[in-house]
Design an enzyme around this catalytic site. Structure first.
Site, short mmCIF file in Angstrom:
data_model
loop_
_atom_site.label_atom_id
_atom_site.label_comp_id
_atom_site.label_asym_id
_atom_site.label_seq_id
_atom_site.Cartn_x
_atom_site.Cartn_y
_atom_site.Cartn_z
N HIS A 1 1.07 12.14 -6.23
CA HIS A 1 0.30 12.27 -4.98
C HIS A 1 1.21 12.04 -3.77
O HIS A 1 1.22 12.85 -2.83
CB HIS A 1 -0.85 11.26 -4.98
CG HIS A 1 -1.56 11.17 -3.66
ND1 HIS A 1 -2.66 11.94 -3.36
CD2 HIS A 1 -1.31 10.43 -2.55
CE1 HIS A 1 -3.06 11.67 -2.12
NE2 HIS A 1 -2.26 10.75 -1.61
N GLU A 2 1.96 10.95 -3.78
CA GLU A 2 2.82 10.64 -2.63
C GLU A 2 3.92 11.69 -2.47
O GLU A 2 4.30 12.03 -1.34
CB GLU A 2 3.43 9.24 -2.78
CG GLU A 2 2.40 8.11 -2.75
CD GLU A 2 1.56 8.07 -1.48
OE1 GLU A 2 2.06 8.48 -0.42
OE2 GLU A 2 0.40 7.62 -1.55
N TYR B 1 -10.04 11.43 3.92
CA TYR B 1 -10.01 11.25 2.47
C TYR B 1 -11.25 11.86 1.82
O TYR B 1 -11.16 12.43 0.73
CB TYR B 1 -9.89 9.76 2.13
CG TYR B 1 -8.63 9.12 2.63
CD1 TYR B 1 -7.42 9.26 1.96
CD2 TYR B 1 -8.63 8.37 3.81
CE1 TYR B 1 -6.25 8.67 2.44
CE2 TYR B 1 -7.48 7.78 4.29
CZ TYR B 1 -6.29 7.93 3.60
OH TYR B 1 -5.15 7.36 4.08
N HIS C 1 0.84 -1.19 0.00
CA HIS C 1 0.00 0.00 0.00
C HIS C 1 0.88 1.25 0.00
O HIS C 1 1.72 1.43 0.88
CB HIS C 1 -0.91 0.00 1.22
CG HIS C 1 -1.91 1.10 1.23
ND1 HIS C 1 -3.14 1.00 0.62
CD2 HIS C 1 -1.85 2.35 1.75
CE1 HIS C 1 -3.80 2.13 0.77
NE2 HIS C 1 -3.03 2.98 1.45
N ALA C 2 0.71 2.11 -1.00
CA ALA C 2 1.59 3.27 -1.17
C ALA C 2 1.51 4.20 0.04
O ALA C 2 0.42 4.51 0.53
CB ALA C 2 1.20 4.04 -2.43
N HIS D 1 2.79 14.55 -0.37
CA HIS D 1 3.01 14.34 1.06
C HIS D 1 4.46 14.66 1.43
O HIS D 1 4.73 15.31 2.45
CB HIS D 1 2.72 12.88 1.43
CG HIS D 1 1.28 12.49 1.37
ND1 HIS D 1 0.32 13.10 2.13
CD2 HIS D 1 0.65 11.53 0.66
CE1 HIS D 1 -0.86 12.54 1.89
NE2 HIS D 1 -0.68 11.58 0.99
N GLU E 1 -3.89 14.76 2.52
CA GLU E 1 -4.32 14.02 1.33
C GLU E 1 -4.67 14.96 0.19
O GLU E 1 -4.42 14.67 -0.99
CB GLU E 1 -5.50 13.12 1.66
CG GLU E 1 -5.19 12.01 2.64
CD GLU E 1 -4.08 11.09 2.16
OE1 GLU E 1 -4.00 10.81 0.94
OE2 GLU E 1 -3.27 10.64 3.01
N HIS F 1 -7.21 0.35 5.60
CA HIS F 1 -7.26 1.46 6.55
C HIS F 1 -8.03 1.08 7.81
O HIS F 1 -7.77 1.65 8.89
CB HIS F 1 -7.89 2.68 5.89
CG HIS F 1 -7.12 3.17 4.71
ND1 HIS F 1 -7.17 2.53 3.48
CD2 HIS F 1 -6.26 4.21 4.56
CE1 HIS F 1 -6.39 3.17 2.63
NE2 HIS F 1 -5.82 4.19 3.25
#
Length: 633
Positions: free
Chosen positions: A378-379, A518, A348-349, A382, A406, A508
């Protein structure tokens, strides 16, 4: 009625006053007590930073090498640090720091006095961490049996099961994999989940909260935020119902009336995703204009010899084009960017901040395709957040609203997925789509962005109900599916009973991750996007050449400065303060999202009317009829 209105207005004025910039900036006193308090928190933040560093190292070791030895080592670090966190919180509670004349001291005291699970006694704390990590380990190591060769039980969720969900059009095969996964990743964990619920309820009470749901909600620092989430969901539901009705109609054309009902819930195994949270993997079954090909950047990637390294380099270049920080050398040396062959990992990323020397990393099993192209950006959003608020004390190294982190990841992806940007980096030839292609692309985005909303909403509305004991334990599973049906119009492919238990089939839930962040992020990201596009000169209302869905802020130093400032605050200020500074708004607002997708919304209304598509859905028949009563928003 007038009296109630006055009370409502006064209560909201008090909330408004609580987060005004002036209120947070007050108290720049240099009195001896204030200086002592600042020294205390400076010292404690350094110790906290060291504990966070130790915890994330242990967690990363476990997540990148899933063994029971590493799991136990991780729990030991958590347990040891929980004692120190509890001692710190008790020390603050017994002091007058929360009454300090210095606003920054007050805010640090407020944050650090929240003990969370650390409030539990050592045995209960260990039991809770064992329950959570056991669910995580089961999720990471679950394999299922092949539909075509039942003796081969080595298939993992990614890539094996997901490949079948994406490409098979056999309902029986899809139902097989759905049931295999839920039986093994979900039902086996009911006892661990029950233990998790029991202990989080206990922790919540020790933190002076009525339930663990209320403990989660308080991180939004807005007593009205749960109601705002409900109101936002209602605002977006008409758009979702149009998508749902159109997809159900087209699925029924493909699979027939025996598989897909005309007016009922959509069987979720047909939607290309294990949890029915995005539907774009099977978009070929219901593309609005099939004669118009989608933007296919994978073919261009293959042609240009793209590698996983290249994907991350492009993401790094994007942030640097905004004048933001480059990825440090340690990122490239210490991240896990592809699946290793010699051990099990949690694929899971995720993005990681190790609270020391700009040590930031990503853990994900990346592949070279369009999906991972966006996930990488996206990552890295973060990661950029971590780097920008690195100068904050440890207590403020986070987002002021759980949805912001997020949203920051996604807002960059919105620019990256624009035709304009894909042309800029040489992956497509056309930087502007014709109207039919535009509808296709908006529809594809909606199958992840809009379709996700009922799913994201349900994940925590369900857990809130469990935490608050509004659903009795024998009805935990049917209550889950009743909510999935009521809010999203989807259902399992096979009947589920109280002998089944499906919620832990979602990562999750196993990992104790609050999920409404989210849902909130899917709204905030469009507010952020609109603000950045305006600053970059890429958006203007009613200008057909400067629309939100074809905005690319790449290279805009002005947008980059605003984003950097927004991120650098961390959680040192109330989220409404930093949101107002960044966007001019003070609330979560669905209008930017609805504006972005409005061309598609108008097209769907017209097309569904032309086809006579029924909208809405009834109750699912896949759960016992004596399950919970109707839930409300």
């Amino acid at each position: 009625m007038a009296k109630m209105l006055v009370i409502w207005v006064l209560s909201h004025l008090l909330v408004f006053a609580a987060w005004q910039p002036e209120a947070l900036a007050e108290g720049n006193s240099c009195s001896a007590s204030t200086l002592d308090a600042r020294l205390f928190f400076e010292r404690e933040n350094e110790l906290l930073r060291q504990r966070y560093h130790e915890e994330y190292l242990a967690s990363y070791t476990y997540n990148t090498n899933v063994t029971d030895e590493n799991r136990q080592a991780m729990i030991a670090v958590y347990a040891r640090n929980a004692v120190q966190n509890k001692q710190l919180a008790e020390k603050i509670k017994s002091s007058d720091y929360t009454q300090s004349e210095d606003a920054d001291v007050r805010r640090q005291a407020l944050h650090l006095s929240k003990m969370g699970a650390s409030a539990l006694d050592p045995d209960d704390y260990l039991a809770l961490q064992n329950a959570i990590s056991s669910m995580q380990s089961n999720y990471a190591t679950t394999n299922v049996c092949s539909y075509t060769n039942r003796s081969d039980c080595s298939l993992s969720l990614e890539p094996h099961i997901q490949e079948r969900l994406s490409n098979s059009r056999d309902p029986a095969e899809l139902a097989w994999y759905w049931r295999e996964w839920h039986d093994k990743a979900g039902t086996t964990q009911k006892e661990n989940f029950a233990e998790y619920v029991r202990l989080t309820r206990k922790a919540a009470r020790l933190n002076d909260h009525r339930s663990y749901a209320d403990y989660w909600v308080q991180f939004y620092e807005d007593a009205d935020f749960e109601r705002q989430l409900d109101a936002s969901f209602k605002q977006l539901l008409p758009f979702y119902r149009q998508i749902h009705g159109y997809v159900r109609y087209r699925l029924r054309q493909h699979y027939g009336e025996d598989v897909v009902p005309a007016e009922g819930n959509i069987p979720m195994h047909l939607l290309g995703n294990m949890w029915g949270q995005s539907w774009n993997e099977v978009i070929d079954l219901f593309t609005p204009y099939p004669e118009k090909p989608f933007v296919d950047i994978k073919a261009s990637m293959v042609q240009q010899n793209y590698t996983v390294q290249k994907l991350f380099e492009l993401g790094d270049q994007y942030f640097q084009s905004l004048g933001m920080r480059a990825l440090p050398p340690s990122f490239w040396n210490l991240s896990l960017l592809t699946r290793p062959d010699d051990r099990q990992v949690v694929c899971h990323a995720s993005a990681w901040d190790f609270y020391q020397d700009s040590d930031v990393r990503i853990k994900m099993c990346t592949e070279v395709d369009m999906h991972y192209f966006f996930v990488v950006h996206h990552e890295l959003g973060h990661i950029q957040y971590y780097l920008q608020y690195e100068q904050q004390p440890a207590v403020f190294r986070g987002a002021p609203n759980p949805g912001f982190h997020e949203a920051v990841g996604d807002v960059i992806a919105l620019s990256v997925m624009s035709a304009k940007h894909l042309k800029t980096i040489g992956l497509t030839e056309n930087g502007r789509l014709d109207e039919k292609s535009r509808i296709n692309e908006l529809f594809k985005q909606a199958l992840s962005k809009i379709v996700f909303l009922p799913f994201g909403y349900t994940m925590d509305k369900y857990r809130y109900a469990v935490f608050r004991n509004e659903i009795e334990e024998p009805q935990w599973n049917c209550g889950f599916w009743q909510m999935r049906s009521e809010y999203g119009g989807v259902e399992p492919p096979v009947p589920r009973t109280d002998k089944d238990f499906d919620p832990p089939a979602k990562y999750h839930i196993d990992a104790d991750v609050e999920y409404l962040r989210y849902f909130a992020a899917h709204i905030f990201q469009f507010q952020f996007h609109k603000a950045l596009c305006s600053l970059a000169g890429q958006y203007a209302p009613n200008d057909s050449r400067r629309t939100l869905d074809n905005c690319d802020i790449f290279g805009s130093k002005e947008a980059g400065r605003a984003l950097s400032k927004f991120l650098s605050h961390g959680s040192s200020l109330h989220w409404k303060v930093v949101l107002q500074e960044f966007t001019g708004e003070t609330e979560m607002d669905t209008s930017a999202l609805l504006e972005y997708f409005d061309p598609l919304y108008q097209w769907l209304k017209q097309e569904n009317s032309r086809l006579g598509v029924p909208l809405g859905w009834g109750e699912t028949n896949k759960i016992p009829s004596d399950c919970c009563g109707q839930f409300s928003t």
